[in-house]
Scaffold this active site. Structure first.
Site, PDB file in Angstrom:
ATOM      1  N   LYS A  60      33.603  16.584  24.138  1.00 32.97           N
ATOM      2  CA  LYS A  60      34.524  17.717  24.344  1.00 32.97           C
ATOM      3  C   LYS A  60      34.896  18.349  22.999  1.00 32.97           C
ATOM      4  CE  LYS A  60      38.442  14.507  24.359  1.00 32.97           C
ATOM      5  NZ  LYS A  60      39.415  13.795  25.211  1.00 32.97           N
ATOM      6  N   ARG A 158      49.905  11.953  32.622  1.00 37.99           N
ATOM      7  CA  ARG A 158      49.273  13.201  32.207  1.00 37.99           C
ATOM      8  C   ARG A 158      48.442  13.632  33.406  1.00 37.99           C
ATOM      9  NH1 ARG A 158      45.448  13.267  26.942  1.00 37.99           N
ATOM     10  NH2 ARG A 158      43.956  12.577  28.509  1.00 37.99           N
ATOM     11  N   HIS A 190      42.907   6.533  32.337  1.00 42.48           N
ATOM     12  CA  HIS A 190      42.955   6.733  30.881  1.00 42.48           C
ATOM     13  C   HIS A 190      44.166   5.991  30.322  1.00 42.48           C
ATOM     14  CE1 HIS A 190      41.625   8.755  27.285  1.00 42.48           C
ATOM     15  NE2 HIS A 190      42.710   9.489  27.148  1.00 42.48           N
ATOM     16  N   ARG A 246      33.882   5.146  27.667  1.00 41.78           N
ATOM     17  CA  ARG A 246      33.997   6.592  27.450  1.00 41.78           C
ATOM     18  C   ARG A 246      34.479   6.896  26.038  1.00 41.78           C
ATOM     19  NH1 ARG A 246      37.724   6.992  31.908  1.00 41.78           N
ATOM     20  NH2 ARG A 246      39.265   7.538  30.349  1.00 41.78           N
ATOM     21  N   TYR A 290      51.577  29.108  -3.528  1.00 43.74           N
ATOM     22  CA  TYR A 290      52.742  29.795  -2.930  1.00 43.74           C
ATOM     23  C   TYR A 290      54.014  28.959  -2.997  1.00 43.74           C
ATOM     24  CZ  TYR A 290      49.517  33.105  -0.659  1.00 43.74           C
ATOM     25  OH  TYR A 290      48.580  34.062  -0.385  1.00 43.74           O
ATOM     26  N   CYS A 337      46.628  27.170   1.282  1.00 48.04           N
ATOM     27  CA  CYS A 337      46.639  28.598   1.626  1.00 48.04           C
ATOM     28  C   CYS A 337      45.656  28.850   2.767  1.00 48.04           C
ATOM     29  CB  CYS A 337      46.256  29.427   0.401  1.00 48.04           C
ATOM     30  SG  CYS A 337      47.232  29.019  -1.073  1.00 48.04           S
ATOM     31  N   MET A 338      45.526  30.085   3.182  1.00 46.56           N
ATOM     32  CA  MET A 338      44.630  30.373   4.303  1.00 46.56           C
ATOM     33  C   MET A 338      43.172  30.078   3.953  1.00 46.56           C
ATOM     34  SD  MET A 338      44.011  33.852   6.521  1.00 46.56           S
ATOM     35  CE  MET A 338      45.692  33.993   7.074  1.00 46.56           C
ATOM     36  N   ASP A 339      42.793  30.432   2.720  1.00 47.08           N
ATOM     37  CA  ASP A 339      41.376  30.387   2.363  1.00 47.08           C
ATOM     38  C   ASP A 339      41.043  29.392   1.274  1.00 47.08           C
ATOM     39  OD1 ASP A 339      40.976  32.734   4.025  1.00 47.08           O
ATOM     40  OD2 ASP A 339      42.072  33.780   2.435  1.00 47.08           O
TER      41      ASP A 339
HETATM   42  C1  LIG Z   1      39.139  12.442  24.999  1.00 55.29           C
HETATM   43  C2  LIG Z   1      38.981  11.469  26.078  1.00 55.29           C
HETATM   44  C3  LIG Z   1      38.246  10.289  25.887  1.00 55.29           C
HETATM   45  C4  LIG Z   1      37.735   9.857  24.541  1.00 55.29           C
HETATM   46  O1  LIG Z   1      38.833   9.364  23.808  1.00 55.29           O
HETATM   47  P1  LIG Z   1      38.622   8.713  22.351  1.00 55.29           P
HETATM   48  O2  LIG Z   1      39.959   8.165  22.019  1.00 55.29           O
HETATM   49  O3  LIG Z   1      38.215   9.837  21.460  1.00 55.29           O
HETATM   50  O4  LIG Z   1      37.586   7.699  22.489  1.00 55.29           O
HETATM   51  C5  LIG Z   1      38.015   9.489  26.983  1.00 55.29           C
HETATM   52  N1  LIG Z   1      38.501   9.816  28.197  1.00 55.29           N
HETATM   53  C6  LIG Z   1      39.256  10.906  28.405  1.00 55.29           C
HETATM   54  C7  LIG Z   1      39.781  11.199  29.771  1.00 55.29           C
HETATM   55  C8  LIG Z   1      39.538  11.771  27.360  1.00 55.29           C
HETATM   56  O5  LIG Z   1      40.287  12.851  27.575  1.00 55.29           O
END
Ligand SMILES: *Cc1c(COP(=O)(O)O)cnc(C)c1O
Length: 403
Positions: A60, A158, A190, A246, A290, A337-339
Site C-alpha cells: 500500500k 478502527r 489487525h 501480512r 528561517y 525548508c521546503m526545498d
Molecule cells: C499496513 C497494514 C499491514 C502491514 O503493517 P506493517 O506494520 O507495515 O507490517 C498489515 N495489515 C493491515 C490491515 C494494514 O493496514
C-alpha cells in the site's frame, strides 16, 4: 544507467541503475535508491520466520514510498505469494501491470470500485454490511462471484466489524455465498500493539480472533486464509502466524518494533541521497535558516542539501535530522525548508565537503543514518519517514529481483 524519465503509476519518476551500486547519478539533486534485492531478501527472511504461513507483502501507499510495481515484483521474487493493498485502486494498478497473484484490498468506501475489483479478481476486505450489499450488487451485474475476506475488529477499534456484529456479518456473507454472489475466502484482523510483544492486549486479541474464527466456522465458513500478523507479529509472535502473514514495513527492511525484535537480519531497501549545492563559511554566533532557531557555536562551514519538506523531509526534524557527508554524520542546522536543508559541518566536515558531494540522509550501510534515526529526530516512526517521501524525489532501482 538511465536518468529518471518514466513516471510510475504514482507519478513518481522511476529509473534503473545498471551498476548495482547505491549512487546518485550526475546532475540529479536527489534520489531514493531502492535495492530490489534487499526487498527479495527481506521476504526470504520473513518466510523463514513464518515457515508454515504464506507471505502477503503489503505494498500500500506506493509500497511505503518505495515504488509500487518494482517493489511488488521484488517481493514476489523473494517468495511472497500474496500482495496486500489498502485501496482497490492500488490493487488495480498491480493488475494493470500484469501481476496475477492473489491481492487483497481492505479499505473501501461506499461507491468504491467493486465491479473493477471483481472483474480483476481482487479480494475485497469486508468490515461492514453496506460493503457486502454493494459487493453483491456488483457481483450480480458482473455475473461472477466476488472474493471477499471478512475483517473482525479484535480491539483496535478502527476498521473491521465489531465482535458483536460479527455473527450477523458472517451469516449475511454465507447467504450471499449460497446465492453465488460472493466466495468467503478469508477472515482477518489487525493488532493494536504488536510492536510491544509483552503487552497482554496481543493475547486478548488472539483469543478474540480465534473465537471469531470458531463462530464463523461453526456457521459453515471454510476459509482459505486466516490472518492477523503484521510485520511486528511476524517477527515476534509465531502464535499469530495462522495461514498467512501480512508484513509491510519489514519487507522494506525496517524494524517495526525497535528494541523488541533483536537481530532481524532485515536490510533497509531505501537509501535517500542529496547532492550538496553549496558549501560556505559561517562565523560563530550566526543564526542559520528561517527564524534563526539554530546558532553556530564555532566558526564553521555549512552545506546546503536540496531536500526539504516539499520532498517529504519532516519539518519536525529541524536542527535534529542526521545527514552523512564525507563519512561523518552531521545534523541539520535550523529549520527544514521546503526545498532544502542546511547542515553544519563543524568539526570533521570543515574543509572536507565540496559542492557536488553526495549526502546520505538515511540508508542501510553500516554507519549510515537510518530511517529510524530520522523517526526519532522527528518524533515519528520509520513508516512515516519512507512513506511520506514525495513524488519530487525520483526512485532509482538497483538489484535484479523481480525484473
Ligand atoms: C499496513 C497494514 C499491514 C502491514 O503493517 P506493517 O506494520 O507495515 O507490517 C498489515 N495489515 C493491515 C490491515 C494494514 O493496514
Amino acid at each position: 544507467m538511465s536518468v529518471p524519465e518514466a513516471a510510475g503509476p504514482s507519478g513518481i519518476s522511476q529509473a534503473e541503475i545498471s551498476s548495482g551500486a547505491v549512487s546518485l547519478p550526475p546532475g540529479l539533486p536527489s534520489a531514493a535508491v531502492v535495492d530490489l534485492d534487499a526487498i527479495a531478501a527481506n521476504v526470504r527472511v520473513l518466510r523463514g520466520l513464518a515457515p508454515t504461513a504464506a507471505v502477503m507483502a503489503v505494498v500500500k501507499a506506493d509500497a511505503y514510498g518505495h515504488g509500487l510495481l518494482p517493489s511488488a515484483r521484488a517481493a514476489l521474487a523473494g517468495g511472497a505469494s500474496w500482495l496486500g493493498t489498502a485501496q482497490i485502486s492500488e490493487a488495480l494498478q498491480l493488475r494493470a501491470a500484469g501481476i496475477t497473484v492473489p491481492v487483497l484490498s481492505w479499505l473501501t468506501v461506499p461507491g468504491d470500485q467493486f465491479a473493477a475489483a471483481i472483474e480483476h479478481h481482487v479480494d475485497i476486505g469486508v468490515s461492514a454490511p453496506w460493503a457486502l450489499a454493494e459487493i453483491a450488487a456488483a457481483a450480480r451485474d458482473q455475473g461472477r462471484a466476488a472474493r471477499v475476506q471478512l475483517k473482525v475488529d479484535t480491539g483496535l477499534n478502527r476498521n473491521g466489524c465489531t465482535l458483536a456484529d460479527w455473527p450477523q456479518l458472517v451469516e449475511d456473507a454465507l447467504k450471499l455465498q449460497a446465492d453465488g454472489l460472493v466466495s468467503v475466502v478469508g477472515a482477518f484482523s489487525h493488532f493494536v500493539e504488536s510492536d510491544a510483544p509483552a503487552n497482554p492486549v496481543n493475547e486478548l486479541q488472539l483469543a478474540a480472533f480465534r473465537a471469531a474464527l470458531e463462530v464463523a466456522e461453526q456457521a459453515g465458513a471454510r476459509f482459505e486464509v486466516r490472518h492477523i500478523a503484521n510485520s511486528a507479529a511476524t517477527l515476534t509472535n509465531p502464535d499469530a502466524h495462522f495461514d498467512l502473514v501480512r508484513p509491510g514495513l519489514a519487507v522494506y527492511g525496517l524494524d517495526p518494533a525497535p528494541g523488541a525484535t533483536g537481530e532481524t537480519g532485515l536490510r533497509p531497501a531505501m537509501t535517500l541521497l542529496g547532492r550538496v549545492s553549496n558549501v560556505k563559511a559561517v562565523p560563530a554566533g550566526q543564526g542559520v535558516s528561517y527564524g534563526h532557531t539554530y546558532v553556530t557555536s564555532t566558526d564553521t562551514e555549512v552545506a546546503i542539501v536540496p531536500l526539504g519538506y516539499g520532498d517529504g523531509i519532516p519539518r519536525h526534524a529541524s536542527s535534529a535530522g542526521p545527514v552523512q557527508l564525507a563519512g561523518h554524520t552531521f545534523h541539520i542546522a535550523g529549520r527544514v525548508c521546503m526545498d532544502q536543508v542546511v547542515v553544519d559541518l563543524a568539526g570533521e566536515g570543515v574543509g572536507r565537503v565540496r559542492e557536488g558531494d553526495v549526502a546520505v540522509l538515511f540508508g542501510g550501510a553500516p554507519g549510515e543514518p537510518t530511517a529510524q534515526d530520522w523517526a526519532l529526530a522527528a518524533g515519528t516512526i520509520s513508516y512515516e519517514i519512507v512513506t511520506r517521501l514525495s513524488a519530487r524525489v525520483p526512485r532509482l532501482y538497483i538489484g535484479s529481483a523481480g525484473r
